[in-house]
Motif scaffolding. Structure first.
Motif, PDB file in Angstrom:
ATOM      1  N   LYS A   1       3.580  27.114   5.697  1.00  0.00           N
ATOM      2  CA  LYS A   1       3.959  28.521   5.530  1.00  0.00           C
ATOM      3  C   LYS A   1       5.466  28.639   5.581  1.00  0.00           C
ATOM      4  O   LYS A   1       6.090  29.323   4.781  1.00  0.00           O
ATOM      5  CB  LYS A   1       3.323  29.369   6.631  1.00  0.00           C
ATOM      6  N   LEU A   2       6.031  27.934   6.558  1.00  0.00           N
ATOM      7  CA  LEU A   2       7.474  27.968   6.763  1.00  0.00           C
ATOM      8  C   LEU A   2       8.203  27.441   5.531  1.00  0.00           C
ATOM      9  O   LEU A   2       9.188  28.017   5.058  1.00  0.00           O
ATOM     10  CB  LEU A   2       7.830  27.114   7.977  1.00  0.00           C
ATOM     11  N   GLN A   3       7.667  26.344   4.977  1.00  0.00           N
ATOM     12  CA  GLN A   3       8.292  25.755   3.796  1.00  0.00           C
ATOM     13  C   GLN A   3       8.229  26.706   2.603  1.00  0.00           C
ATOM     14  O   GLN A   3       9.135  26.737   1.782  1.00  0.00           O
ATOM     15  CB  GLN A   3       7.604  24.430   3.450  1.00  0.00           C
ATOM     16  N   ARG A   4       7.145  27.492   2.524  1.00  0.00           N
ATOM     17  CA  ARG A   4       7.016  28.449   1.423  1.00  0.00           C
ATOM     18  C   ARG A   4       8.019  29.592   1.592  1.00  0.00           C
ATOM     19  O   ARG A   4       8.595  30.077   0.636  1.00  0.00           O
ATOM     20  CB  ARG A   4       5.590  29.009   1.376  1.00  0.00           C
ATOM     21  N   ILE A   5       8.212  29.989   2.852  1.00  0.00           N
ATOM     22  CA  ILE A   5       9.076  31.136   3.133  1.00  0.00           C
ATOM     23  C   ILE A   5      10.547  30.772   3.033  1.00  0.00           C
ATOM     24  O   ILE A   5      11.364  31.590   2.617  1.00  0.00           O
ATOM     25  CB  ILE A   5       8.757  31.702   4.544  1.00  0.00           C
ATOM     26  N   MET A   6      10.883  29.537   3.377  1.00  0.00           N
ATOM     27  CA  MET A   6      12.282  29.117   3.495  1.00  0.00           C
ATOM     28  C   MET A   6      13.167  29.480   2.290  1.00  0.00           C
ATOM     29  O   MET A   6      14.246  30.040   2.473  1.00  0.00           O
ATOM     30  CB  MET A   6      12.368  27.608   3.766  1.00  0.00           C
ATOM     31  N   PRO A   7      12.756  29.161   1.031  1.00  0.00           N
ATOM     32  CA  PRO A   7      13.638  29.483  -0.097  1.00  0.00           C
ATOM     33  C   PRO A   7      13.948  30.974  -0.180  1.00  0.00           C
ATOM     34  O   PRO A   7      15.092  31.363  -0.422  1.00  0.00           O
ATOM     35  CB  PRO A   7      12.832  29.031  -1.322  1.00  0.00           C
TER      36      PRO A   7
ATOM     37  N   ALA B   1      13.862  33.134   2.293  1.00  0.00           N
ATOM     38  CA  ALA B   1      14.697  33.489   3.446  1.00  0.00           C
ATOM     39  C   ALA B   1      16.143  33.099   3.175  1.00  0.00           C
ATOM     40  O   ALA B   1      17.070  33.851   3.487  1.00  0.00           O
ATOM     41  CB  ALA B   1      14.185  32.785   4.696  1.00  0.00           C
ATOM     42  N   SER B   2      16.351  31.943   2.551  1.00  0.00           N
ATOM     43  CA  SER B   2      17.702  31.482   2.254  1.00  0.00           C
ATOM     44  C   SER B   2      18.389  32.429   1.282  1.00  0.00           C
ATOM     45  O   SER B   2      19.550  32.802   1.462  1.00  0.00           O
ATOM     46  CB  SER B   2      17.672  30.080   1.640  1.00  0.00           C
ATOM     47  N   VAL B   3      17.641  32.840   0.240  1.00  0.00           N
ATOM     48  CA  VAL B   3      18.207  33.771  -0.752  1.00  0.00           C
ATOM     49  C   VAL B   3      18.562  35.092  -0.057  1.00  0.00           C
ATOM     50  O   VAL B   3      19.633  35.660  -0.282  1.00  0.00           O
ATOM     51  CB  VAL B   3      17.193  34.018  -1.903  1.00  0.00           C
ATOM     52  N   ALA B   4      17.688  35.538   0.838  1.00  0.00           N
ATOM     53  CA  ALA B   4      17.929  36.801   1.552  1.00  0.00           C
ATOM     54  C   ALA B   4      19.198  36.703   2.394  1.00  0.00           C
ATOM     55  O   ALA B   4      20.005  37.645   2.432  1.00  0.00           O
ATOM     56  CB  ALA B   4      16.730  37.133   2.435  1.00  0.00           C
ATOM     57  N   VAL B   5      19.383  35.559   3.059  1.00  0.00           N
ATOM     58  CA  VAL B   5      20.571  35.380   3.900  1.00  0.00           C
ATOM     59  C   VAL B   5      21.835  35.395   3.040  1.00  0.00           C
ATOM     60  O   VAL B   5      22.828  36.034   3.388  1.00  0.00           O
ATOM     61  CB  VAL B   5      20.464  34.060   4.713  1.00  0.00           C
ATOM     62  N   VAL B   6      21.784  34.700   1.898  1.00  0.00           N
ATOM     63  CA  VAL B   6      22.956  34.652   0.999  1.00  0.00           C
ATOM     64  C   VAL B   6      23.284  36.069   0.518  1.00  0.00           C
ATOM     65  O   VAL B   6      24.441  36.494   0.529  1.00  0.00           O
ATOM     66  CB  VAL B   6      22.689  33.702  -0.198  1.00  0.00           C
ATOM     67  N   LEU B   7      22.249  36.812   0.103  1.00  0.00           N
ATOM     68  CA  LEU B   7      22.465  38.188  -0.373  1.00  0.00           C
ATOM     69  C   LEU B   7      23.078  39.051   0.722  1.00  0.00           C
ATOM     70  O   LEU B   7      23.999  39.837   0.476  1.00  0.00           O
ATOM     71  CB  LEU B   7      21.138  38.807  -0.840  1.00  0.00           C
ATOM     72  N   LEU B   8      22.579  38.874   1.922  1.00  0.00           N
ATOM     73  CA  LEU B   8      23.089  39.633   3.070  1.00  0.00           C
ATOM     74  C   LEU B   8      24.564  39.322   3.300  1.00  0.00           C
ATOM     75  O   LEU B   8      25.375  40.220   3.547  1.00  0.00           O
ATOM     76  CB  LEU B   8      22.266  39.304   4.314  1.00  0.00           C
TER      77      LEU B   8
ATOM     78  N   ALA C   1      12.392  24.541  12.773  1.00  0.00           N
ATOM     79  CA  ALA C   1      12.872  25.828  12.272  1.00  0.00           C
ATOM     80  C   ALA C   1      13.657  26.637  13.305  1.00  0.00           C
ATOM     81  O   ALA C   1      14.620  27.303  12.972  1.00  0.00           O
ATOM     82  CB  ALA C   1      11.700  26.648  11.764  1.00  0.00           C
ATOM     83  N   ASP C   2      13.237  26.583  14.564  1.00  0.00           N
ATOM     84  CA  ASP C   2      13.865  27.437  15.574  1.00  0.00           C
ATOM     85  C   ASP C   2      14.667  26.600  16.562  1.00  0.00           C
ATOM     86  O   ASP C   2      14.491  26.696  17.757  1.00  0.00           O
ATOM     87  CB  ASP C   2      12.809  28.277  16.292  1.00  0.00           C
ATOM     88  N   ALA C   3      15.528  25.770  16.042  1.00  0.00           N
ATOM     89  CA  ALA C   3      16.299  24.860  16.895  1.00  0.00           C
ATOM     90  C   ALA C   3      17.273  25.621  17.779  1.00  0.00           C
ATOM     91  O   ALA C   3      17.913  26.589  17.346  1.00  0.00           O
ATOM     92  CB  ALA C   3      17.058  23.874  16.033  1.00  0.00           C
ATOM     93  N   SER C   4      17.379  25.163  19.013  1.00  0.00           N
ATOM     94  CA  SER C   4      18.349  25.758  19.926  1.00  0.00           C
ATOM     95  C   SER C   4      19.727  25.187  19.608  1.00  0.00           C
ATOM     96  O   SER C   4      19.847  24.025  19.222  1.00  0.00           O
ATOM     97  CB  SER C   4      17.960  25.423  21.362  1.00  0.00           C
ATOM     98  N   VAL C   5      20.772  26.010  19.773  1.00  0.00           N
ATOM     99  CA  VAL C   5      22.124  25.483  19.548  1.00  0.00           C
ATOM    100  C   VAL C   5      22.582  24.657  20.743  1.00  0.00           C
ATOM    101  O   VAL C   5      23.514  23.880  20.636  1.00  0.00           O
ATOM    102  CB  VAL C   5      23.156  26.604  19.271  1.00  0.00           C
ATOM    103  N   ASP C   6      21.915  24.855  21.868  1.00  0.00           N
ATOM    104  CA  ASP C   6      22.248  24.059  23.046  1.00  0.00           C
ATOM    105  C   ASP C   6      21.612  22.670  22.878  1.00  0.00           C
ATOM    106  O   ASP C   6      20.394  22.546  22.736  1.00  0.00           O
ATOM    107  CB  ASP C   6      21.683  24.756  24.298  1.00  0.00           C
ATOM    108  N   ALA C   7      22.474  21.649  22.872  1.00  0.00           N
ATOM    109  CA  ALA C   7      21.987  20.304  22.545  1.00  0.00           C
ATOM    110  C   ALA C   7      20.912  19.820  23.513  1.00  0.00           C
ATOM    111  O   ALA C   7      19.939  19.192  23.102  1.00  0.00           O
ATOM    112  CB  ALA C   7      23.154  19.328  22.523  1.00  0.00           C
ATOM    113  N   VAL C   8      21.083  20.132  24.813  1.00  0.00           N
ATOM    114  CA  VAL C   8      20.103  19.654  25.796  1.00  0.00           C
ATOM    115  C   VAL C   8      18.746  20.340  25.565  1.00  0.00           C
ATOM    116  O   VAL C   8      17.698  19.706  25.592  1.00  0.00           O
ATOM    117  CB  VAL C   8      20.611  19.866  27.235  1.00  0.00           C
ATOM    118  N   GLN C   9      18.813  21.662  25.305  1.00  0.00           N
ATOM    119  CA  GLN C   9      17.562  22.387  25.019  1.00  0.00           C
ATOM    120  C   GLN C   9      16.931  21.889  23.725  1.00  0.00           C
ATOM    121  O   GLN C   9      15.715  21.758  23.615  1.00  0.00           O
ATOM    122  CB  GLN C   9      17.843  23.879  24.886  1.00  0.00           C
TER     123      GLN C   9
END
Lengths: 154, 182
Positions: B40-46, B48-55, B104-112
């Motif tokens: 599902k995530l893989q289907r949504i990703m493209p 979502a990416s276009v939406a982010v670029v437009l934003l 998909a929901d990676a934390s920016v904190d490396a340890v987390q």
């Protein structure tokens, strides 16, 4: 995400499930919790991309996971140390003899080397590698475990 | 001493009959759910990416990023949190066999983030990211000694994954047991 080949997974599951459950139960002393922990370990194995050399490598990895999972279980807020009396009144599908009663009440740090040395047949060096503990520590813990057993059984 | 006795006593420990097969079935039933989520995530990703670029395009033209616009009311901590939230992106983990897994929901904190990877058993569970230090444009990642004994493919996969993830830094350095990895 790739998973392991199902037939291969089933073979490993059938081969090591009982041993893993035995090891976890020895520490956790609760049927449901032990079953949950073993399920999580095999699930992790099923999803793991790790490449293993052979079955012995897999077994050592599963035991190390079980060791860590048992430690996590002891650290959990909900942890409750099950007493021998509670165990004897629980509806277990097996009998607890005198030796098993001593083993179940033994501190976990002695249970690990006793189980791995006597039951699995690992050498103390191999146990040290699996548990990532110094060899001397494992030897001392095995010796103390043996002494505890002797004291209680004599 | 009582090797046979100990074995016999331990042998007695058994799970309820039927429970073993039940657990096996549960494991197999649980696994496909992850696949479905990922597909599902893989289907949504493209999209979502276009939406982010437009934003982003809209925001640039609308002047949302103009300096001195309302920033005075935002404390340093707030702005750091905002940056962190904006950076909570996906993490591409390289596996020792060369394949990749997208978190998909990676934390920016490396340890987390390492904990997230450990939960998914992406890398050997005995390898632990113990500490992270940031020194200007250099990021230092300190692993325990288990990384030292890992095979070269695993070490390369970990280094590649984190180097790409922290590409904003000039240098990402890896240490095991306090010693830099060559």
């Amino acid at each position: 995400m790739k998973t392991r080949d199902q037939a291969e997974f089933k073979r490993i599951y059938d081969r090591y499930f009982d041993d893993l459950y035995r090891y976890v139960f020895l520490h956790v002393k609760q049927q449901e919790d032990s079953a949950d922990i073993v399920q999580e370990i095999f699930y992790k194995f099923y999803l793991s991309a790790k490449v293993f050399h052979d079955d012995e490598h897999i077994k050592a990895w599963l035991l190390r996971c079980a060791y860590h999972a048992s430690i996590d279980h002891f650290r959990a807020k909900s942890y409750h140390d099950v007493t021998l009396d509670e165990l004897k009144t629980a509806s277990l599908p097996f009998e607890i003899d005198e030796t098993l009663a001593v083993l179940l009440q033994m501190p976990a740090k002695y249970q690990d080397p006793i189980y791995m040395y006597y039951y699995e047949g690992y050498s103390t060096e191999e146990i040290a590698k699996i548990l990532k503990k110094p060899h001397a520590t494992v030897r001392t813990q095995l010796k103390r475990g043996r002494e505890l057993l002797k004291d209680h059984l004599s | 001493m009582q090797t046979e006795q100990i074995k016999r006593s331990l042998d007695a420990i058994q799970i309820d009959s039927g429970k073993k097969e039940e657990i096996y079935a549960d494991i197999l039933n649980k696994a496909p759910q992850i696949h479905t989520k990922k597909r599902k995530l893989q289907r949504i990703m493209p999209y979502a990416s276009v939406a982010v670029v437009l934003l982003c395009v809209v925001s640039v033209y609308s002047g949302w990023f103009n300096q001195n616009q309302g920033l005075s009311s935002i404390s340093d901590e707030d702005s750091q949190n905002k940056i962190s939230l904006a950076m909570a992106v996906s993490f591409q983990a390289y596996l020792p066999d060369g394949s990749t897994v997208l978190l998909a929901d990676a934390s920016v904190d490396a340890v987390q983030l390492w904990q997230q990877l450990a939960d998914l058993a992406i890398y050997p569970d005995d390898i632990i990211l113990e500490q992270v230090d940031i020194d200007g444009q250099t990021m230092h990642l300190y692993f325990n000694d288990a990384l030292q004994s890992a095979d070269a493919d695993t070490i390369n996969a970990i280094c590649q994954s984190f180097t790409e993830f922290y590409a904003d830094y000039q240098t990402v350095l890896f240490y095991t047991n306090g010693t830099p990895i060559a």
